[in-house]
Design a protein around this motif. Structure first.
Motif, PDB file in Angstrom:
ATOM      1  N   ARG A  97      -4.545   9.650  -1.069  1.00 47.63           N
ATOM      2  CA  ARG A  97      -4.556   9.248  -2.478  1.00 47.63           C
ATOM      3  C   ARG A  97      -3.131   9.202  -2.995  1.00 47.63           C
ATOM      4  NH1 ARG A  97      -9.048   8.280  -4.479  1.00 47.63           N
ATOM      5  NH2 ARG A  97     -10.902   8.948  -3.425  1.00 47.63           N
ATOM      6  N   ASP A  98      -2.877   8.232  -3.866  1.00 45.91           N
ATOM      7  CA  ASP A  98      -1.563   8.163  -4.506  1.00 45.91           C
ATOM      8  C   ASP A  98      -1.524   9.179  -5.654  1.00 45.91           C
ATOM      9  OD1 ASP A  98      -2.688   7.004  -6.818  1.00 45.91           O
ATOM     10  OD2 ASP A  98      -1.745   5.058  -6.516  1.00 45.91           O
ATOM     11  N   PRO A  99      -0.399   9.326  -6.343  1.00 47.44           N
ATOM     12  CA  PRO A  99      -0.311  10.334  -7.405  1.00 47.44           C
ATOM     13  C   PRO A  99      -1.314  10.153  -8.552  1.00 47.44           C
ATOM     14  CG  PRO A  99       1.874   9.608  -6.793  1.00 47.44           C
ATOM     15  CD  PRO A  99       0.903   8.707  -6.093  1.00 47.44           C
ATOM     16  N   ASP A 100      -1.852   8.938  -8.717  1.00 47.90           N
ATOM     17  CA  ASP A 100      -2.848   8.690  -9.748  1.00 47.90           C
ATOM     18  C   ASP A 100      -4.271   8.765  -9.212  1.00 47.90           C
ATOM     19  OD1 ASP A 100      -1.424   8.012 -12.333  1.00 47.90           O
ATOM     20  OD2 ASP A 100      -0.341   6.773 -10.891  1.00 47.90           O
ATOM     21  N   GLN A 101      -4.400   9.248  -7.978  1.00 50.23           N
ATOM     22  CA  GLN A 101      -5.694   9.410  -7.309  1.00 50.23           C
ATOM     23  C   GLN A 101      -6.349   8.091  -6.921  1.00 50.23           C
ATOM     24  OE1 GLN A 101      -6.606  12.614  -6.244  1.00 50.23           O
ATOM     25  NE2 GLN A 101      -4.494  12.785  -6.955  1.00 50.23           N
ATOM     26  N   ASN A 102      -5.547   7.015  -6.844  1.00 55.70           N
ATOM     27  CA  ASN A 102      -6.043   5.758  -6.296  1.00 55.70           C
ATOM     28  C   ASN A 102      -6.140   5.927  -4.779  1.00 55.70           C
ATOM     29  OD1 ASN A 102      -6.035   4.069  -8.704  1.00 55.70           O
ATOM     30  ND2 ASN A 102      -3.821   4.264  -8.624  1.00 55.70           N
ATOM     31  N   GLY A 103      -7.239   5.466  -4.200  1.00 53.74           N
ATOM     32  CA  GLY A 103      -7.388   5.538  -2.751  1.00 53.74           C
ATOM     33  C   GLY A 103      -6.409   4.606  -2.054  1.00 53.74           C
ATOM     34  N   VAL A 104      -5.829   5.096  -0.947  1.00 56.24           N
ATOM     35  CA  VAL A 104      -4.889   4.319  -0.143  1.00 56.24           C
ATOM     36  C   VAL A 104      -5.301   4.454   1.313  1.00 56.24           C
ATOM     37  CG1 VAL A 104      -2.473   4.049   0.578  1.00 56.24           C
ATOM     38  CG2 VAL A 104      -3.004   4.715  -1.786  1.00 56.24           C
ATOM     39  N   GLU A 105      -5.390   3.332   2.000  1.00 53.07           N
ATOM     40  CA  GLU A 105      -5.630   3.316   3.444  1.00 53.07           C
ATOM     41  C   GLU A 105      -4.385   2.760   4.108  1.00 53.07           C
ATOM     42  OE1 GLU A 105      -8.319   1.079   6.887  1.00 53.07           O
ATOM     43  OE2 GLU A 105      -8.823   0.764   4.776  1.00 53.07           O
ATOM     44  N   LEU A 106      -3.838   3.496   5.057  1.00 51.73           N
ATOM     45  CA  LEU A 106      -2.738   3.023   5.900  1.00 51.73           C
ATOM     46  C   LEU A 106      -3.376   2.723   7.249  1.00 51.73           C
ATOM     47  CD1 LEU A 106      -0.141   5.843   5.062  1.00 51.73           C
ATOM     48  CD2 LEU A 106      -0.559   3.702   3.822  1.00 51.73           C
ATOM     49  N   TYR A 107      -3.218   1.505   7.756  1.00 50.84           N
ATOM     50  CA  TYR A 107      -3.925   1.174   8.998  1.00 50.84           C
ATOM     51  C   TYR A 107      -3.165   0.157   9.823  1.00 50.84           C
ATOM     52  CZ  TYR A 107      -5.591  -3.419   7.405  1.00 50.84           C
ATOM     53  OH  TYR A 107      -5.658  -4.730   7.005  1.00 50.84           O
ATOM     54  N   ARG A 108      -3.610   0.040  11.062  1.00 49.20           N
ATOM     55  CA  ARG A 108      -3.138  -1.036  11.937  1.00 49.20           C
ATOM     56  C   ARG A 108      -4.353  -1.631  12.614  1.00 49.20           C
ATOM     57  NH1 ARG A 108      -3.102  -1.155  17.978  1.00 49.20           N
ATOM     58  NH2 ARG A 108      -4.075   0.813  18.516  1.00 49.20           N
ATOM     59  N   ASP A 109      -4.339  -2.943  12.764  1.00 51.33           N
ATOM     60  CA  ASP A 109      -5.406  -3.641  13.466  1.00 51.33           C
ATOM     61  C   ASP A 109      -5.145  -3.593  14.961  1.00 51.33           C
ATOM     62  OD1 ASP A 109      -7.117  -4.517  11.431  1.00 51.33           O
ATOM     63  OD2 ASP A 109      -5.867  -6.282  11.019  1.00 51.33           O
ATOM     64  N   ARG A 110      -6.200  -3.478  15.718  1.00 47.67           N
ATOM     65  CA  ARG A 110      -6.099  -3.653  17.169  1.00 47.67           C
ATOM     66  C   ARG A 110      -6.178  -5.158  17.453  1.00 47.67           C
ATOM     67  NH1 ARG A 110      -9.267   1.254  17.810  1.00 47.67           N
ATOM     68  NH2 ARG A 110      -8.000   2.690  19.057  1.00 47.67           N
ATOM     69  N   PRO A 111      -5.569  -5.583  18.554  1.00 45.31           N
ATOM     70  CA  PRO A 111      -5.718  -6.995  18.933  1.00 45.31           C
ATOM     71  C   PRO A 111      -7.201  -7.332  19.134  1.00 45.31           C
ATOM     72  CG  PRO A 111      -4.012  -5.929  20.249  1.00 45.31           C
ATOM     73  CD  PRO A 111      -4.701  -4.850  19.475  1.00 45.31           C
ATOM     74  N   ASN A 112      -7.580  -8.531  18.775  1.00 49.12           N
ATOM     75  CA  ASN A 112      -8.963  -8.997  18.861  1.00 49.12           C
ATOM     76  C   ASN A 112      -9.590  -8.716  20.226  1.00 49.12           C
ATOM     77  OD1 ASN A 112     -11.098 -11.035  19.468  1.00 49.12           O
ATOM     78  ND2 ASN A 112     -10.744 -11.609  17.343  1.00 49.12           N
ATOM     79  N   GLU A 113      -8.822  -8.868  21.290  1.00 47.64           N
ATOM     80  CA  GLU A 113      -9.385  -8.672  22.633  1.00 47.64           C
ATOM     81  C   GLU A 113      -9.722  -7.208  22.931  1.00 47.64           C
ATOM     82  OE1 GLU A 113      -4.881  -8.951  22.959  1.00 47.64           O
ATOM     83  OE2 GLU A 113      -6.445 -10.181  22.048  1.00 47.64           O
ATOM     84  N   GLU A 114      -9.264  -6.278  22.103  1.00 48.76           N
ATOM     85  CA  GLU A 114      -9.584  -4.858  22.276  1.00 48.76           C
ATOM     86  C   GLU A 114     -10.753  -4.396  21.405  1.00 48.76           C
ATOM     87  OE1 GLU A 114      -6.125  -2.383  21.722  1.00 48.76           O
ATOM     88  OE2 GLU A 114      -4.908  -3.618  23.061  1.00 48.76           O
ATOM     89  N   TRP A 115     -11.269  -5.265  20.554  1.00 54.77           N
ATOM     90  CA  TRP A 115     -12.365  -4.875  19.665  1.00 54.77           C
ATOM     91  C   TRP A 115     -13.608  -4.531  20.475  1.00 54.77           C
ATOM     92  CZ3 TRP A 115     -12.458  -9.141  15.335  1.00 54.77           C
ATOM     93  CH2 TRP A 115     -11.263  -9.075  14.599  1.00 54.77           C
TER      94      TRP A 115
END
Length: 159
Positions: free
Chosen positions: A116-134
């Motif tokens: 959560r940021d300081p105002d309690q807004n939800g934050v997602e930090l992410y990375r996508d896997r390459p399509n062939e690994e799904w």
């Protein structure tokens, strides 16, 4: 009728109670660049010089508290990192700043860290896997999972 496949999400605007405090998080911790600031009313930040990926404003929220739980609104803003090492660096910065991680998941198609940021807004930090690994079903369509993400293994990417 389907949407044109070239359409994407250009930016998000977040209502915050204090521009300086929000910038400490989004620029100071996560590293976004301030592209334009309008006093204590608004700031526009980006990665890579775009006019803005995130707008922060106090137009309707200066000094306000977070919205109550169990109401409608934005669940989270998802910030996509280009690879696992960049995501690991973001996690390192978050932990060094003393920010609590609410959760971390391996979704098969992506790896995600929630906070959560300081105002309690939800934050997602992410990375996508390459399509062939799904992960795939027998018919070839992809599926998503919700498994724990090993944060220590992620941080080991920085070694």
């Amino acid at each position: 009728m389907s949407i044109d496949p070239r359409v994407d999400i250009g930016h998000v605007h977040l209502k915050v109670s204090d521009i300086d405090r929000a910038l400490e998080f989004y620029s100071g911790v996560l590293g976004f660049e301030v592209m334009l600031r309008q006093g204590d009313e608004a700031a526009f930040i980006s990665a890579g010089g775009y006019h803005h990926h995130i707008g922060l404003n106090t137009w309707e929220s200066k000094g306000a508290g977070p919205p109550p739980r169990n109401t409608t609104g934005l669940y989270h803003t998802a910030i996509r990192y280009p690879d696992r090492k960049a995501l690991a660096d973001a996690l390192r910065r978050v932990l060094q700043a003393g920010i609590t991680v609410d959760g971390a998941s391996d979704h098969g198609v992506s790896e995600a860290i929630y906070l959560r940021d300081p105002d309690q807004n939800g934050v997602e930090l992410y990375r996508d896997r390459p399509n062939e690994e799904w992960p795939r079903k027998e018919d070839g369509s992809f599926t998503m999972i919700r498994a724990p993400l090993d944060l220590q293994a992620l941080l080991a990417e920085l070694d």
